[in-house]
Design an enzyme around this catalytic site. Structure first.
Site, short mmCIF file in Angstrom:
data_model
loop_
_atom_site.label_atom_id
_atom_site.label_comp_id
_atom_site.label_asym_id
_atom_site.label_seq_id
_atom_site.Cartn_x
_atom_site.Cartn_y
_atom_site.Cartn_z
N GLU A 142 5.29 -3.33 8.56
CA GLU A 142 6.19 -3.08 7.41
C GLU A 142 7.48 -2.41 7.87
O GLU A 142 8.50 -2.53 7.21
CB GLU A 142 5.50 -2.19 6.37
CG GLU A 142 4.84 -2.96 5.27
CD GLU A 142 4.41 -2.08 4.08
OE1 GLU A 142 4.66 -0.87 4.09
OE2 GLU A 142 3.80 -2.64 3.15
N HIS A 199 -15.27 -10.93 23.51
CA HIS A 199 -16.12 -12.12 23.42
C HIS A 199 -15.57 -13.09 22.37
O HIS A 199 -16.26 -14.03 21.99
CB HIS A 199 -17.56 -11.69 23.09
CG HIS A 199 -18.17 -10.87 24.17
ND1 HIS A 199 -19.12 -11.34 25.05
CD2 HIS A 199 -17.92 -9.59 24.55
CE1 HIS A 199 -19.45 -10.39 25.91
NE2 HIS A 199 -18.73 -9.31 25.63
N LYS A 249 4.23 -10.74 -4.82
CA LYS A 249 3.94 -10.14 -6.14
C LYS A 249 4.64 -10.93 -7.23
O LYS A 249 4.05 -11.20 -8.28
CB LYS A 249 4.43 -8.69 -6.17
CG LYS A 249 3.63 -7.74 -5.32
CD LYS A 249 4.11 -6.32 -5.52
CE LYS A 249 3.57 -5.40 -4.46
NZ LYS A 249 4.25 -4.11 -4.43
O1 PA5 Z 1 4.01 1.23 2.15
C1 PA5 Z 1 4.14 0.93 0.99
O2 PA5 Z 1 5.13 1.26 0.32
C2 PA5 Z 1 3.07 0.14 0.28
O3 PA5 Z 1 2.02 -0.17 1.12
C3 PA5 Z 1 2.55 0.92 -0.91
O4 PA5 Z 1 2.01 2.14 -0.46
C4 PA5 Z 1 1.51 0.13 -1.67
O5 PA5 Z 1 2.04 -1.08 -2.11
C5 PA5 Z 1 0.96 0.92 -2.85
O6 PA5 Z 1 1.98 1.22 -3.76
P1 PA5 Z 1 1.69 2.23 -4.94
O7 PA5 Z 1 1.35 3.54 -4.34
O8 PA5 Z 1 2.95 2.27 -5.76
O9 PA5 Z 1 0.53 1.66 -5.74
#
Ligand code: PA5
Length: 446
Positions: A285, A306, A420
């Site tokens: 990310e 393996h 999303k």
């Molecule tokens: O790193 C990030 O921003 C995401 O992985 C969020 O943590 C994840 O989508 C969860 O979001 P939220 O805490 O708003 O539910």
């Protein structure tokens, strides 16, 4: 530090680190001067100094209350609101932590990280008639997966304990001021904890986001934060030769420049499997944007030798490995003597499994290097709370420098929205009508 970096098998020429050193030190300076991209999200940088002590005590008190009122905690969250806590608990308690009943905290299960009905039903069955509590963790409160799971577990709690009783067992970790979950928590009277504004999801596991499930599960938060604080000191040094977080970022960058675009985080302890999942989110990310980045993969050795071992040894030469090696496994089982010796293993009788694991690690390392997969080795003294806090900070710091070296903003994640939007459209969420029709046309025949 209880963490040592060794790059002698990364295949570097003597001058390579010297050439890149000014760039890395300048990236590190940009981070500390808060002059780089995304600098408003640097709350994690000084976290071990600046964290909210009042909330920290409330987290510990809430964990004790959960331990007194329940046998099980269901931690509901996804991505950054999920991975760190699970990685920490497995780091300390191992893959069988929930079954071992070590006297260390309640069983902690995670929900809201998928949309599988079978998964939730299995979790209902595991809890059975036992007492349970819920920690719902979501900055926005509207993320689909945890929102669905929270509806289901909230209904279960209310059915079992009534609305009043459920209120005593629901802990909400969310935005300090806004969002759907903040509103609901205030309306219902849940105890709340804060997802800090200036810390992104993947950097949030040492805030309330990760700390409450970790504490309920029996982790020692003081030691975690001490490990994090000592790592902050160790990795604040401004010169590359003295700073392993910088060195790791530099070597990864050199790997990428040589066409090694995939990094495998390999470990030899199953307790580190979830740490690998946490690491994948942190790296992917943060770096995977603007057409750039190193693709992170995790592997558990010797298990995966393996399966994907063949590719690592002999497939497309686009890989490098970062090996997490744990010096003291904490247990000392030895290989028994067998008079029949049908498997021919008596030569190893009396050897500890740790000794065998070490030979496997060293033999694999050299084989992979010989096959064209360079190796970086990170050695941990042991898997304890202190080391967990330190290792998390090591990767945060190194990754942030890495992102600046690549020229990306390591603290945003614009790409995660695409799926999303399509999912909402296909589910028929109001406002997505036009997109729905277009997607359905493209999906015909699928
Ligand atoms: O790193 C990030 O921003 C995401 O992985 C969020 O943590 C994840 O989508 C969860 O979001 P939220 O805490 O708003 O539910």
């Amino acid at each position: 530090m209880a963490i040592k970096l060794n790059v002698q098998n990364a295949g570097l020429k003597a001058h390579e680190l010297d050439y890149i050193r000014p760039l890395v030190e300048s990236a590190n300076r940009a981070l500390h001067e808060r002059s780089g991209a995304g600098s408003e999200m640097l709350g994690w940088l000084d976290l071990p100094e600046t964290y909210d002590r009042e909330e920290f005590s409330r987290i510990q008190a809430a964990a004790k209350r959960i331990q007194a009122q329940s046998e099980v905690l269901v931690a509901i969250g996804i991505g950054g609101s999920y991975l760190g806590a699970r990685a920490g608990l497995e780091f300390i308690k191992g893959p069988f932590g929930n079954q071992l009943h070590s006297g260390k905290g309640v069983e902690v299960y995670f929900a809201g990280n998928n949309l599988s009905s079978a998964y939730v039903q299995n979790l209902f069955d595991i809890i059975g008639e036992r007492d349970f509590s819920v920690n719902v963790i979501s900055k926005s409160g509207t993320t689909t997966e945890p929102a669905v799971a929270f509806r289901l577990f909230k209904a279960k709690l209310e059915e079992k304990y009534g609305k009043e009783g459920a209120r005593e067992r629901i802990y909400a970790t969310t935005d300090a001021h806004k969002g759907a979950l903040r509103g609901l928590a205030e309306e219902e009277g849940y105890e709340t904890f804060v997802v800090p504004d200036h810390i992104g999801g993947r950097f949030s596991c040492l805030s309330a986001v990760g700390l409450l499930p970790m504490a309920a599960g029996g982790m020692d938060l003081e030691k975690v934060m001490q490990g994090c604080a000592d790592a902050r000191t160790a990795y604040s040094k401004p010169e590359l030769p003295d700073n392993d977080a910088m060195k790791y970022a530099a070597v990864r960058y050199i790997m990428l420049s040589k066409g090694k675009g995939t990094e495998i985080l390999a470990s030899y302890e199953p307790s580190l499997a979830m740490f690998g999942e946490w690491y994948k989110q942190l790296m992917a990310e943060s770096e995977g944007k603007d057409g750039k980045g190193i693709f992170p993969v995790s592997a558990n050795f010797t298990t995966d030798l393996h399966s994907i071992g063949q590719f690592i040894q002999d497939g497309a030469r686009t890989l490098f490995e970062t090996v997490l090696w744990v010096e003291q496994s904490g247990h000392d089982l030895t290989v028994p003597e067998d008079p029949a010796n049908m498997d021919g293993l008596n030569f190893a009788a009396g050897m500890t499994m740790q000794q065998m694991n070490e030979k496997a690690m060293k033999g694999t390392l050299l084989a992979h290097v010989d096959g064209g997969t360079p190796n970086i080795v990170i050695t941990l003294d042991r898997l304890d709370d202190y080391t967990f806090g330190g290792l998390v900070y090591f990767f945060w710091k190194s990754l942030a420098i890495s992102g600046y070296l690549l020229g990306v903003n390591p603290f945003d994640q614009p790409g995660v929205e695409a799926y999303k939007k399509n999912m909402f459209a296909l589910l028929g969420k109001p406002g997505y009508e036009q997109a729905k029709a277009a997607l359905e046309e493209r999906l015909q025949g699928i």
